[in-house]
Design an enzyme around this catalytic site. Structure first.
Site, PDB file in Angstrom:
ATOM      1  N   ASN A 225       0.865  -1.181   0.000  1.00 16.89           N
ATOM      2  CA  ASN A 225       0.000   0.000   0.000  1.00 16.89           C
ATOM      3  C   ASN A 225       0.905   1.235   0.000  1.00 16.89           C
ATOM      4  OD1 ASN A 225      -1.868   1.999   0.372  1.00 16.89           O
ATOM      5  ND2 ASN A 225      -2.374   1.442   2.489  1.00 16.89           N
ATOM      6  N   TRP A 226       1.076   1.814  -1.178  1.00  7.80           N
ATOM      7  CA  TRP A 226       2.004   2.945  -1.297  1.00  7.80           C
ATOM      8  C   TRP A 226       1.427   4.263  -0.793  1.00  7.80           C
ATOM      9  CZ3 TRP A 226       4.539   2.430  -6.844  1.00  7.80           C
ATOM     10  CH2 TRP A 226       5.420   1.342  -6.829  1.00  7.80           C
ATOM     11  N   LYS A 227       0.120   4.261  -0.545  1.00  9.31           N
ATOM     12  CA  LYS A 227      -0.532   5.505  -0.097  1.00  9.31           C
ATOM     13  C   LYS A 227      -0.213   6.631  -1.088  1.00  9.31           C
ATOM     14  CE  LYS A 227      -0.421   3.632   4.511  1.00  9.31           C
ATOM     15  NZ  LYS A 227      -0.411   3.824   5.945  1.00  9.31           N
TER      16      LYS A 227
ATOM     17  N   GLU B 101      -7.340   5.190   7.041  1.00 16.02           N
ATOM     18  CA  GLU B 101      -7.104   6.590   6.640  1.00 16.02           C
ATOM     19  C   GLU B 101      -8.296   7.122   5.846  1.00 16.02           C
ATOM     20  OE1 GLU B 101      -3.201   5.987   4.939  1.00 16.02           O
ATOM     21  OE2 GLU B 101      -2.461   5.541   6.952  1.00 16.02           O
TER      22      GLU B 101
ATOM     23  N   GLY C  79       1.909   2.915  10.692  1.00 19.19           N
ATOM     24  CA  GLY C  79       2.897   3.979  10.550  1.00 19.19           C
ATOM     25  C   GLY C  79       3.546   4.412  11.860  1.00 19.19           C
TER      26      GLY C  79
ATOM     27  N   GLU D 250      -6.007  -4.331  10.668  1.00 17.53           N
ATOM     28  CA  GLU D 250      -5.033  -3.258  10.835  1.00 17.53           C
ATOM     29  C   GLU D 250      -5.387  -2.409  12.060  1.00 17.53           C
ATOM     30  OE1 GLU D 250      -2.706  -2.308   7.032  1.00 17.53           O
ATOM     31  OE2 GLU D 250      -4.452  -0.993   7.089  1.00 17.53           O
TER      32      GLU D 250
ATOM     33  N   GLY E  77       2.687  -0.854   4.425  1.00 21.46           N
ATOM     34  CA  GLY E  77       2.746   0.539   3.999  1.00 21.46           C
ATOM     35  C   GLY E  77       4.184   0.982   3.785  1.00 21.46           C
ATOM     36  N   GLY E  78       4.746   1.660   4.770  1.00 21.18           N
ATOM     37  CA  GLY E  78       6.076   2.274   4.641  1.00 21.18           C
ATOM     38  C   GLY E  78       7.152   1.326   4.122  1.00 21.18           C
TER      39      GLY E  78
ATOM     40  N   HIS F 173      -9.832   1.518   4.196  1.00 19.46           N
ATOM     41  CA  HIS F 173      -8.607   1.711   4.977  1.00 19.46           C
ATOM     42  C   HIS F 173      -8.883   2.738   6.074  1.00 19.46           C
ATOM     43  CE1 HIS F 173      -4.561   2.988   6.058  1.00 19.46           C
ATOM     44  NE2 HIS F 173      -4.132   1.840   5.559  1.00 19.46           N
TER      45      HIS F 173
ATOM     46  N   SER G 137       2.916  -1.455  10.664  1.00 20.39           N
ATOM     47  CA  SER G 137       4.348  -1.478  11.003  1.00 20.39           C
ATOM     48  C   SER G 137       5.009  -2.834  10.731  1.00 20.39           C
ATOM     49  CB  SER G 137       4.574  -1.040  12.455  1.00 20.39           C
ATOM     50  OG  SER G 137       4.158   0.303  12.628  1.00 20.39           O
TER      51      SER G 137
END
Ligand code: PGA
Length: 276
Positions: free
Chosen positions: A23-25, A114, A190, A184, A251-252, A112, A230
């Site tokens: 998930n590159w956001k 977010e 994050g 999640e 993600g990150g 998600h 994470s």
């Protein structure tokens, strides 16, 4: 593609093919996406084949990544991060499910935290979006999870139950069997503070029991449950070693090909292919 089977003692049981999703956001324009996906493709070989990998870049990258995956036969599935529930209409700034389907998108992240938190997507909108994704023969990755306050109040299961009641109500048992649910916890996203694999496993088991109640044993046996929050190359294997966790939403740590490939490798280490 050979079916994934347990790799023997110490590895995780089960025959669901693991799915690891990037998930590159709102990171990487289409030029950076081109380089990152090509790099990732070069790093994945036969040892990683037991793992299905999806990449979810921003909308503006989708066409570029689609052509790259198809043109170079990369072992990657194309994913999107969100879509609107309507087929078309006056929804400035939104993207419709049929637009994604036309780009050979296979997986769509739905709900998600977010989107829920920053853009006020509610459970009803999540349910309508799940239906839209299914209408166009794509696979939803439904995100659920509790906040830190809910967790501290012992309300994790209640939160998951409330989110899944509405979401699963939008799907048939057959659709549940082929969907993906990402657990999640919001406080882990994050933050560098992942859930423990024991807590993640408990939540995944609980989610599977809710799918069983809503859609029956076959739906519960088929649904793939990811952990997200994470995830990195060090903790990835601990999560997928749990029998109810069938993959990861990253993600990150998915933004750089080398780091993401390490995560995929760690997951593959928990499986072997029946052909090997
Ligand atoms: P993270 O994000 O891996 O950066 O914690 C996960 C997600 O939001 O899907």
């Amino acid at each position: 593609m050979p079916e994934a089977v347990p790799a023997g003692p110490g590895s995780r049981p089960g025959a669901r093919r693991p799915l690891v999703s990037a998930n590159w956001k709102m990171h990487h324009d289409h030029i950076v996406a081109l380089h990152t996906v090509r790099d990732l493709g070069l790093r994945l070989g036969e040892p990683e084949a037991a793992v299905e990998v999806s990449v979810h870049p921003p909308f503006t990258d989708l066409r570029t990544v689609q052509l790259l995956i198809e043109g170079e036969h990369l072992p990657l599935a194309l994913g999107a991060q969100h879509c609107h529930s309507a087929e078309e209409g006056a929804f400035t700034g939104e993207i419709a499910a049929p637009m994604l389907a036309r780009l050979s998108v296979r997986y769509v992240i739905v709900g998600h935290s977010e989107r829920r938190g920053l853009f006020k997507m509610d459970d009803e909108q999540v349910a309508a979006t799940l239906r839209a994704v299914r209408r166009h023969a794509m696979v939803p990755i439904l995100c659920v999870g509790e906040s830190a306050i809910e967790r501290d109040a012992g309300a994790t299961e209640g939160r998951l139950q409330a989110q899944l009641k509405v979401a699963l109500g939008a799907l048939s048992a057959k659709e549940m069997a082929s969907m993906v649910i990402a657990y999640e916890p919001i406080w882990a996203i994050g933050s560098g503070r992942a859930a423990t694999h024991v807590d993640a496993s408990d939540a995944a088991g609980f989610i599977r029991s809710l799918v069983a109640a809503a859609g029956g044993a076959e739906a519960a046996a088929g649904v793939r449950i990811q952990y997200g929050g994470s995830v990195n190359a060090e903790n990835a294997a601990d999560f997928v070693a749990e029998p109810d966790i069938d993959g990861l939403l990253v993600g990150g740590a998915s933004l750089q090909a080398a780091e993401f490939a390490e995560i995929i490798r760690a997951v593959a280490g928990c499986y072997r292919s029946s052909a090997s």
